[in-house]
Design a protein around this motif. Structure first.
Motif, short mmCIF file in Angstrom:
data_model
loop_
_atom_site.label_atom_id
_atom_site.label_comp_id
_atom_site.label_asym_id
_atom_site.label_seq_id
_atom_site.Cartn_x
_atom_site.Cartn_y
_atom_site.Cartn_z
N GLU A 127 -28.48 55.68 -11.66
CA GLU A 127 -29.85 55.57 -11.16
C GLU A 127 -30.19 56.82 -10.35
OE1 GLU A 127 -29.05 52.33 -8.60
OE2 GLU A 127 -29.01 50.84 -10.20
N ILE A 154 -32.83 58.45 -8.28
CA ILE A 154 -34.12 58.34 -7.59
C ILE A 154 -34.21 59.33 -6.43
CG2 ILE A 154 -35.54 56.91 -6.15
CD1 ILE A 154 -35.42 54.89 -7.88
N THR A 155 -33.20 59.33 -5.55
CA THR A 155 -33.31 60.05 -4.27
C THR A 155 -33.35 61.56 -4.49
OG1 THR A 155 -32.01 58.26 -3.31
CG2 THR A 155 -32.31 60.24 -1.97
N LYS A 211 -35.78 66.23 -1.11
CA LYS A 211 -36.89 65.88 -0.21
C LYS A 211 -37.28 66.91 0.84
CE LYS A 211 -35.22 61.76 0.73
NZ LYS A 211 -34.91 60.35 0.96
N ARG A 219 -38.94 66.06 5.56
CA ARG A 219 -39.36 64.67 5.33
C ARG A 219 -40.77 64.36 5.82
NH1 ARG A 219 -34.55 65.78 3.29
NH2 ARG A 219 -33.15 64.00 3.06
N LEU A 224 -29.98 63.39 -5.27
CA LEU A 224 -28.76 63.41 -4.46
C LEU A 224 -28.14 62.02 -4.30
CD1 LEU A 224 -29.77 65.89 -1.60
CD2 LEU A 224 -29.24 66.33 -4.00
N HIS A 225 -26.86 62.04 -4.00
CA HIS A 225 -26.06 60.84 -3.71
C HIS A 225 -25.99 59.87 -4.89
CE1 HIS A 225 -27.74 62.22 0.14
NE2 HIS A 225 -28.86 61.60 -0.08
N ILE A 226 -25.98 60.35 -6.11
CA ILE A 226 -26.12 59.44 -7.25
C ILE A 226 -24.77 58.83 -7.65
CG2 ILE A 226 -27.01 59.16 -9.59
CD1 ILE A 226 -29.08 59.94 -7.30
N THR A 227 -24.67 57.53 -7.44
CA THR A 227 -23.41 56.83 -7.69
C THR A 227 -23.05 56.85 -9.18
OG1 THR A 227 -23.82 55.43 -5.79
CG2 THR A 227 -22.24 54.60 -7.42
N ASP A 268 -19.70 59.83 -6.09
CA ASP A 268 -21.15 59.98 -5.95
C ASP A 268 -21.49 61.41 -6.31
OD1 ASP A 268 -21.82 57.35 -4.79
OD2 ASP A 268 -20.58 58.02 -3.12
N TRP A 284 -17.47 55.48 4.07
CA TRP A 284 -18.47 55.50 2.99
C TRP A 284 -19.34 54.25 3.09
CZ3 TRP A 284 -19.49 52.20 -1.14
CH2 TRP A 284 -20.22 52.72 -2.21
N VAL A 330 -22.03 54.01 5.97
CA VAL A 330 -23.27 54.74 5.68
C VAL A 330 -24.00 54.11 4.50
CG1 VAL A 330 -24.23 57.00 5.07
CG2 VAL A 330 -22.25 56.86 6.60
N THR A 331 -23.24 53.79 3.46
CA THR A 331 -23.89 53.29 2.24
C THR A 331 -24.63 51.98 2.47
OG1 THR A 331 -22.15 54.34 1.01
CG2 THR A 331 -23.50 52.81 -0.20
N GLY A 355 -32.57 52.45 -0.57
CA GLY A 355 -33.70 53.03 0.16
C GLY A 355 -33.62 52.89 1.66
N GLY A 356 -32.54 52.33 2.20
CA GLY A 356 -32.38 52.29 3.65
C GLY A 356 -33.07 51.10 4.30
N TYR A 358 -35.27 50.91 6.61
CA TYR A 358 -36.70 51.06 6.80
C TYR A 358 -37.45 50.48 5.59
CZ TYR A 358 -41.15 53.64 6.95
OH TYR A 358 -42.47 53.99 6.94
C1 LIG Z 1 -22.96 56.58 -0.96
C2 LIG Z 1 -24.39 56.54 -1.35
C3 LIG Z 1 -24.72 56.21 -2.65
C4 LIG Z 1 -26.05 56.26 -3.07
N1 LIG Z 1 -26.35 56.01 -4.38
C5 LIG Z 1 -27.60 56.28 -4.83
C6 LIG Z 1 -27.90 56.20 -6.23
O1 LIG Z 1 -27.06 55.83 -7.05
N2 LIG Z 1 -29.15 56.56 -6.63
C7 LIG Z 1 -30.10 56.97 -5.76
O2 LIG Z 1 -31.19 57.29 -6.21
N3 LIG Z 1 -29.85 57.05 -4.44
C8 LIG Z 1 -28.63 56.71 -3.95
N4 LIG Z 1 -28.36 56.79 -2.61
C9 LIG Z 1 -29.39 57.34 -1.74
C10 LIG Z 1 -30.02 56.40 -0.74
O3 LIG Z 1 -30.99 55.61 -1.34
C11 LIG Z 1 -30.59 57.35 0.34
O4 LIG Z 1 -29.49 57.84 1.07
C12 LIG Z 1 -31.62 56.71 1.23
O5 LIG Z 1 -32.78 56.42 0.49
C13 LIG Z 1 -32.00 57.67 2.38
O6 LIG Z 1 -32.39 58.92 1.90
P1 LIG Z 1 -31.68 60.24 2.44
O7 LIG Z 1 -30.21 60.07 2.33
O8 LIG Z 1 -32.28 61.40 1.75
O9 LIG Z 1 -31.98 60.28 3.98
P2 LIG Z 1 -33.36 60.61 4.69
O10 LIG Z 1 -34.52 60.51 3.76
O11 LIG Z 1 -33.21 61.90 5.41
O12 LIG Z 1 -33.47 59.40 5.70
C14 LIG Z 1 -32.80 59.35 6.94
C15 LIG Z 1 -33.58 58.40 7.84
O13 LIG Z 1 -34.89 58.92 8.05
C16 LIG Z 1 -35.89 57.96 7.68
N5 LIG Z 1 -37.01 58.70 7.05
C17 LIG Z 1 -36.94 59.60 6.04
N6 LIG Z 1 -38.18 60.06 5.75
C18 LIG Z 1 -39.02 59.46 6.59
C19 LIG Z 1 -40.44 59.53 6.80
N7 LIG Z 1 -41.21 60.33 6.07
N8 LIG Z 1 -40.97 58.73 7.74
C20 LIG Z 1 -40.21 57.91 8.49
N9 LIG Z 1 -38.86 57.81 8.35
C21 LIG Z 1 -38.28 58.56 7.42
C22 LIG Z 1 -35.18 57.03 6.69
O14 LIG Z 1 -35.77 55.75 6.67
C23 LIG Z 1 -33.77 57.01 7.25
O15 LIG Z 1 -33.69 56.06 8.30
C24 LIG Z 1 -27.06 56.63 -2.15
C25 LIG Z 1 -26.72 56.90 -0.82
C26 LIG Z 1 -25.41 56.84 -0.41
C27 LIG Z 1 -25.08 57.15 1.02
#
Ligand SMILES: Cc1cc2nc3c(=O)[nH]c(=O)nc-3n(C[C@H](O)[C@H](O)[C@H](O)COP(=O)(O)OP(=O)(O)OC[C@H]3O[C@@H](n4cnc5c(N)ncnc54)[C@H](O)[C@@H]3O)c2cc1C
Length: 476
Positions: free
Chosen positions: A142, A144-145, A148, A151, A182-185, A248, A434, A437-438, A444-445, A447
């Motif tokens: 998947e 998606i991320t 960016k 932010r 990034l971070h694509i499992t 990842d 891992w 954090v994961t 999508g975190g 939030y």
């Molecule tokens: C081990 C692992 C596996 C993953 N696997 C996948 C995968 O298979 N496919 C995939 O698509 N993604 C994957 N992800 C990604 C995961 O969905 C993202 O890490 C997550 O969405 C946060 O994005 P980011 O890491 O870029 O952090 P950031 O976007 O930098 O976010 C950090 C913090 O800032 C907040 N934030 C960011 N932007 C804003 C804003 N504009 N306003 C307010 N708050 C904000 C966020 O809510 C979060 O709390 C994985 C992540 C990890 C750690």
């Protein structure tokens, strides 16, 4: 890889389910996979990837079916609550890539009718892509991320336009995309990358509203990996991650051509968030199902180590274990409610309820660190310092390890050490880090989960109840 699979399709006359061995061979397709600065050409023999490849291969073997026309039954869209429930159980019992593939295919099933209301030709392309993935028994990561950039700025306002994956050229037969996800499992070990916009795009950001399927070995794709696979010659003291681990990937799209038949959406800013919402839902349901099982594992480990340490009747230990039980029970309750209150797409397939899925995922993720703290608190320092099984096998050390790790005549050193190893491997080593954090960021975190929960909560009903309680229903 595609040629190998197409030969198999031709030989088998249509749809088919492949074996683990055939999966392994399919990875030898020229893909560009990197780990710690070096290109890996043989994924099956690279020590830090071998267990992940084997885990995925076992997922294939489990559903192997030589019947012509067979497909993996797990990947069929659920048409009833019972099927949705069964899939949730079966999928979480298999490997990570089977999970991401299921979530990806279910996303396509959920999105197609919505998109199809305005763009039937796109819905047909999505269905065709899904049929191909089923027919060739492909695994999907998947994507998606995005990277960016800053932010606080939208995709169109970034100093580097490639901060979000976007279309850099449109040709008659397809599009060229650039950017990184990034971070694509599991990206390195999948066949397909399902590339979706990470969020809603605004008018003027049409080039960023791109959703498509890209084969991992397409020219211009590179995957840079990290992994929590144990890097130890004797991995017996990693009872969990020696069997189940997955790299990842930092996936780079360096001007990658995508033919039209693989483009699910291009330029439709009004639909740009549809895919992410749908994938988020399925991803969070999968995450909740995994967390429900894992919470039971935390409870079991806490109880066993408390018993092994002679502390299971101590009040503060019992309280912490009770809290772990409440945690585990509420995740499972949320999971069951999400399935019980499932909805039906226009095509007649089931998808889980947003409110319960997101609330349960949020609860599981936000409380996880506290629950692990309880487990560590109960278990003691042996989580980090328990000797290895190899120490117990060394004749010079064995009597001492046996003597000092044993806690009573009924609790052997090996038994207690293995519990410590499992707790460390799960919560306090590479995988533990891992996981910390994961659990917070996946899907999508926190939030995003809070936001979606709020969106689907019936606030008007809550206000009505509160007004009634305050006696202000009729007061303006
Ligand atoms: C081990 C692992 C596996 C993953 N696997 C996948 C995968 O298979 N496919 C995939 O698509 N993604 C994957 N992800 C990604 C995961 O969905 C993202 O890490 C997550 O969405 C946060 O994005 P980011 O890491 O870029 O952090 P950031 O976007 O930098 O976010 C950090 C913090 O800032 C907040 N934030 C960011 N932007 C804003 C804003 N504009 N306003 C307010 N708050 C904000 C966020 O809510 C979060 O709390 C994985 C992540 C990890 C750690």
């Amino acid at each position: 890889m595609q040629k190998f699979l197409l030969r198999l399709v031709a030989a088998r006359g249509g749809f088919f389910v492949i074996t683990g061995e055939q999966y392994k061979r399919s990875l030898d397709d020229g893909r560009r996979i990197f780990l710690e600065g070096k290109r890996i050409t043989d994924l099956c023999t690279e020590p830090t990837f071998a267990a992940a490849v084997d885990w995925t291969a076992r997922g294939y073997d489990r559903f192997y079916d030589s019947t012509p026309g067979a497909t993996n039954p797990l990947m069929e869209a659920p048409a009833s609550r019972e099927e949705l429930n069964e899939r949730a159980t079966d999928v979480r019992d298999t490997d990570m890539l089977t999970n991401t593939t299921y979530q990806s295919l279910m996303t396509l099933v959920t999105v197609a009718p919505t998109l199809g209301r305005h763009h039937p030709e796109l819905a047909e392309r999505i269905h065709e892509y899904r049929r191909t993935c089923l027919a060739e028994d492909l695994r999907i990561a998947e994507c998606i991320t995005d990277a960016k950039g800053d932010r606080s700025l939208s995709p169109g306002k970034q100093s580097d336009p490639d901060s979000y994956v976007h279309v850099v050229e449109r040709r008659k037969d397809g599009v060229v995309i650039r950017g990184a996800k990034l971070h694509i499992t599991g990206a390195a070990l999948a066949h397909e990358l399902m590339v979706l916009p990470t969020k809603r795009m605004s008018p003027g950001e049409e080039d960023y509203a791109i959703a498509c399927g890209v084969a991992v070995n397409t020219p211009g794709v590179r995957v840079i990996n990290t992994t929590y696979a144990p890097r130890s010659e004797d991995d017996r003291h990693f009872p969990i991650t020696r069997i189940e681990n997955m790299p990842d990937g930092f996936v780079i799209f360096d001007d990658v051509f995508v033919p039209n038949e693989r483009v699910f959406m291009d330029g439709l800013v009004e639909h740009s968030a549809t895919f992410a919402h749908s994938l988020g839902l399925w991803e969070r349901l999968g995450g909740t199902a995994l967390m429900a099982d894992e919470a039971d594992l935390l409870v079991g480990l806490a109880q066993l180590i408390a018993e092994a340490n002679g502390l299971s009747r101590v009040e503060h230990v019992r309280e912490k274990i009770s809290e772990l039980i409440v945690y585990a029970t509420l995740i499972r309750a949320g999971l069951e409610a999400a399935i019980l209150h499932a909805h039906t797409t226009d095509d007649g397939f089931l998808f889980p309820d947003e409110l319960y899925t997101n609330a349960a995922k949020f609860h599981g993720a936000s409380q996880y660190n506290t629950m692990v703290r309880h487990l560590h608190d109960i278990a003691g320092g042996g989580v980090l310092t328990a000797p290895t099984i190899a120490d117990l096998e060394n004749p010079e050390l064995a009597p001492f390890v046996e003597k000092y790790m044993r806690t009573s005549p009924d609790v052997s050193a090996e038994y207690r050490m293995r519990l410590f190893h499992a707790i460390r491997d799960l919560t306090a080593d590479a995988f533990g880090g891992w996981h910390f954090v994961t659990n917070l960021q996946s899907g999508g975190g926190l939030y995003a989960q809070r936001l979606v929960t709020r969106k689907h909560y019936d606030m008007e009903r809550a206000k009505k109840i509160a007004k009634h309680a305050a006696g202000v229903d009729q007061v303006g």
